[in-house]
Design an enzyme around this catalytic site. Structure first.
Site, PDB file in Angstrom:
ATOM      1  N   GLY A 223       0.831  -1.195   0.000  1.00  0.00           N
ATOM      2  CA  GLY A 223       0.000   0.000   0.000  1.00  0.00           C
ATOM      3  C   GLY A 223       0.867   1.246   0.000  1.00  0.00           C
ATOM      4  N   CYS A 224       0.273   2.354  -0.400  1.00  0.00           N
ATOM      5  CA  CYS A 224       1.046   3.597  -0.496  1.00  0.00           C
ATOM      6  C   CYS A 224       1.529   4.038   0.886  1.00  0.00           C
ATOM      7  CB  CYS A 224       0.212   4.688  -1.160  1.00  0.00           C
ATOM      8  SG  CYS A 224      -1.409   4.973  -0.422  1.00  0.00           S
TER       9      CYS A 224
END
Lengths: 345, 345, 345, 345
Positions: free
Chosen positions: B162-163
């Protein structure tokens, strides 16, 4: 229509009230202009002078305020500043405020200072963060309005809180006083760029901020000392510039005494602010900067993680109003013994 | 000039290399379009198909990418997607990815998934946060490139991080592995609005974000589980939307083992990233989002308060590149055994 | 302090005035909320109802207006809407306004409509741009306040001008009436995104507007018909969305009758607006949107090229205030025969 | 992995090509840094020096470009600048460029100048707008690449066009050459703030631009002279600062020769740009700044009103790339006789 006639503002019949005579030193900065805007429309105030310490010698208007205030900002002159006024607002750099305030007090005037010059009571800490301030004059009160109305009413010099401490203290004090917090807290603040003032710099250059976020003054910001002074617990405070103009959102991370419930947190806030016209509690519906921009409100929301005894508080203000000019006028109202909301709602 | 001829990109003479045949499912979202942009220019890749799961049945171009990629996005069709490809990028909603990936693996393809479907190894946690994912297929690797190249090289399914976890883990892992951290950490993330995707909503409406900042998903964001899984310590994670388009800045608050020096912190970072082409260490000169927007870099800076054993880390990425499409291609390069930087610098 | 007591707003003693009873249909859109905000503080108004045509059946508060207006928005109900009111503001989609206004007029109420339903007098043009409006009711007045106070004072239905025409007409009418203009004009408008309303769409998605500018509805915007109707000359009008929330700046290009001097242009403006409290003339010092955001002012500046007989006018307004809710209340004040500025300065 | 090894950029096998040796004077401004970024990755260029005329005497790195270019910017020194280079880019203030360029030409170097110093051919006009430039050196060519490749290929000094003229001329020249336009034109330009350069000022202060739009230099901008020189028709040009960083959108208003059809307009554009790799025609689907930000493209769209013979053109560029550094490198490619796109796509 005569554009110079004052416009009707209230539906309640009152005998023409006595007007407080106030003046502003530092009327051209962002907070100073907000002061002019508010005071020019304040139904219980006469603005006797608006002055600027800037280099320009000639009087000049504030075009953005035309039709609201059509006076001229004058070069700073202490005699003229004090001639007709009872209360002086100082929206000056702290060095100038540190120098000017004692003179004003000696002449019997009351002072509301928006700089940091008189916020820190410990001599050692003040020496470190505000070396220009020799001592706190007698009658100096730290002016976070909420909960301190009695002292402010009698104060000679109200030292208006910093923008970041205002939001942090309004969010933390109720939990602290209710003894629900334990251990140090983290205050992560996101501020609009107007908080950095009106002087152009690389830091406030449009192209450096647009599309960016930057932390600054980590472990070095003097508002940390101010929050810790008022709260009495260690605080890690990191401010950030975010690409908007007005407003501060603080995300505050704390540990709750084990067993604390969400209801207890809510009760502490409700009890603390039952009579506070400018604090709005939003509970689990977290507030966002746009709700308070261009107002004097501080909105506070919270989330509790009961498994880990963690609490996250969100507090938001408009840095130029509740964080500066608005709370200064709120303090004026308290000093004058009138409704806190006058001129601010 | 023939506009259809590929343009020269490198000064180094090479024998025409074998080209990897890759396809994209989910080419019209923000991350998907970045994948197309990168892969169309990648010197070691042939883009065999770009498909979209959206409603429109007709093929359509991506006008913003005209002259870079002049193909058409096709409606998603598994047979056509897999026909000519060896590696498939999935930039789909997690439910669609959870369903599609096993089929692709069965057909012998390698998969790089940008959704969260395959990130959580604990069945219980995955059940909670990603209920659409029945199980992790064999050969699944969590794809934070830095430090995990060996597993990624052999992976069948790379689950791209995920970012938010990307920035948090790159900042925290070196200190954690060097055993310099103690106790829980706070991750306060500020994200550009493109992180919320391309679907219009009140949350992503311009007028709701401009001039505002908002925290969301406090104690409820599934990236918390991802960070805690990889790091093994409790994390309080609060994401915020800030009014910019691309980029994430994370301010990370931790406690250092008493006696830890700033030099030890610096050494841990330097050792960890000596060979990492996309991690740039800025030390006490804290990085800002604009430094990495439109790049695949993660910049990391830090400040240490030795009196209180506190550390503040700042990590920044472009959420669509190092936080999504860029790191996915970085993983592709590792899987292909070529220079990590190919097509990304 | 009783937070429910009205706050004092004016320094001038007045006998408690008669309060006008007004209601709002369409209180949750951006302009509708501004109406609530203004009317709740208006010293000569009682807000009897605020209703919304949206789907939700339950009454709901407006959190951003808490402490300013603590009522609830009710589902639209014509009987309740009209029960206690004398004047109704319509901030509804034009179709709903076209349907509702005749009913309200029949019941003897006065109406101020913020939609475009009743702006176009020519049947053919109205048929094209506002087909939902069968006819203009008797007593309909186009409500550009400045210069039209006499008609507005007697109007049954005030059709409030569009945001773009407001700025264009205030800038062009003085020169047109003074016969200084010749030939067609170009109006290039830059608008904040709140002008596109509150409904999420790709057009108003944050990531599509941030860092961008877009022209729209070229040769197809119905405000063109409105400007041409009032001005009587051909206008090329192109609106653009710029990445800000509130405000419109229009750059207007015209040809002057040969020999026209800058002084004549200035004189035409000064004569036209000598008594207009909300038009501020800035002459050659061109105004910028920030000067009027969150106010009801229209600022107008101009530059003349005497060699080529060209004039460039800059006119700015806040699209939600002078371009919608503010001018609607300004019209209410005129209808009530009180100071135009009441509740607006 | 050795981070100092050049990364592979192209899939096409080539013999190691001869590298052009180029240097930059003015490497720290916004356009100068873009030059460094492009040239450091350009497969046919060796960057021999990057210098700055600023006050600092010490060499310094460009942190945002770390890993892309790890050199140091040196203080400007003509002997060192010219020692190893064949082509010099000047991204200096015009006065410095006017002084330096003749020296470089005398030493046999070719020059690409990004300032305005050498753009105006008429002595009288140049005297007015660029008084520091005594004369145009022999071999000076106005460097709008599209359509002028032959002259640029042979030029000694390429005077790179201004950002505003680039978009205006690319949009207007095809219609002008096809004799479809009649009468004067209006160019209304909206520019990101990076166009105002890197020096802090009130004009570029964040708080003055956020939420605002401002016109400037009306009838006084020297780009007007540049557009009129190239086009040969009178132009009213008004630039505006809009609150974004990178990009220009120009809305251009013209009159068509009566009877001109939309098809004729489209044909003129298609014919003009059939071979232009960086001009993308979007027809009636109007382009928006975000489509070209961070690219070297100029996108052009148009709308025709056949009843009134009016045309509105929309042209967009990234002011730092196609409006400055990108087109400068495009010109370099033409001068070197290689594919225009090299290093730019």
């Amino acid at each position: 229509m005569a554009l110079t006639t004052p416009v009707e503002r209230d539906r309640v019949a009152t005998a023409t009230p006595t007007l407080a005579r106030v003046a502003i030193a530092g009327a051209t900065g962002y907070a100073g202009q907000e002061l002019v805007r508010i005071l020019a429309r304040h139904p219980r105030v006469t603005l006797t002078a608006a002055m600027s310490s800037g280099a320009t010698a000639a009087p000049r208007p504030l075009p953005a305020l035309a039709r609201i205030w059509d006076g001229s900002v004058q070069p700073l002159d202490v005699d003229r500043l004090t001639r007709d006024a009872e209360v002086i607002f100082l929206a000056l750099p702290e060095g100038a405020a540190a120098e000017l305030a004692p003179t004003l007090l000696e002449r019997g005037l009351r002072v509301i200072d928006l700089s940091g010059a008189f916020r820190i009571r410990s001599d050692a800490d003040r020496q470190r963060w505000y070396p220009a301030t020799a001592a706190l004059p007698e009658g100096t009160v730290y002016g976070l309005t909420e909960g301190h109305q009695d002292e402010i009413r009698r104060a000679r010099l109200v030292s208006n809180p910093g923008c970041y401490p205002t939001a942090a203290l309004l969010a933390l004090e109720p939990l602290h006083r209710a003894a629900l917090l334990t251990g140090p807290v983290v205050v992560d603040a996101k501020s609009g760029v107007s908080g950095a003032g009106k002087t152009p710099s690389e830091r406030t250059h449009f192209s450096e901020n647009h599309g960016s976020v930057a932390a600054y003054a980590v472990f070095q910001h003097r508002h940390t000392a101010e929050i810790e002074q008022e709260l009495g617990v260690p605080v890690t405070f990191v401010p950030h510039l975010v690409p908007l103009d007005r407003g501060i959102l603080e995300t505050i991370y704390g540990s709750l005494v084990p067993g604390t419930t969400e209801q207890q947190v809510a009760d502490a806030f409700t009890a603390a602010y039952a009579d506070a016209p400018f604090v709005r509690l939003t509970g689990g519906s977290l507030p966002e900067i746009k709700h308070v921009a261009h107002t004097n409100f501080c909105d506070i929301g919270w989330k509790v993680d009961p498994e880990r005894n963690r609490v996250v508080l969100i507090a938001i203000i408009d840095n130029l109003l509740k964080g500066a000019a608005g709370s200064a006028v709120q303090n004026l109202n308290v000093m004058l013994g009138i409704d806190e909301r006058t001129g601010l709602l």
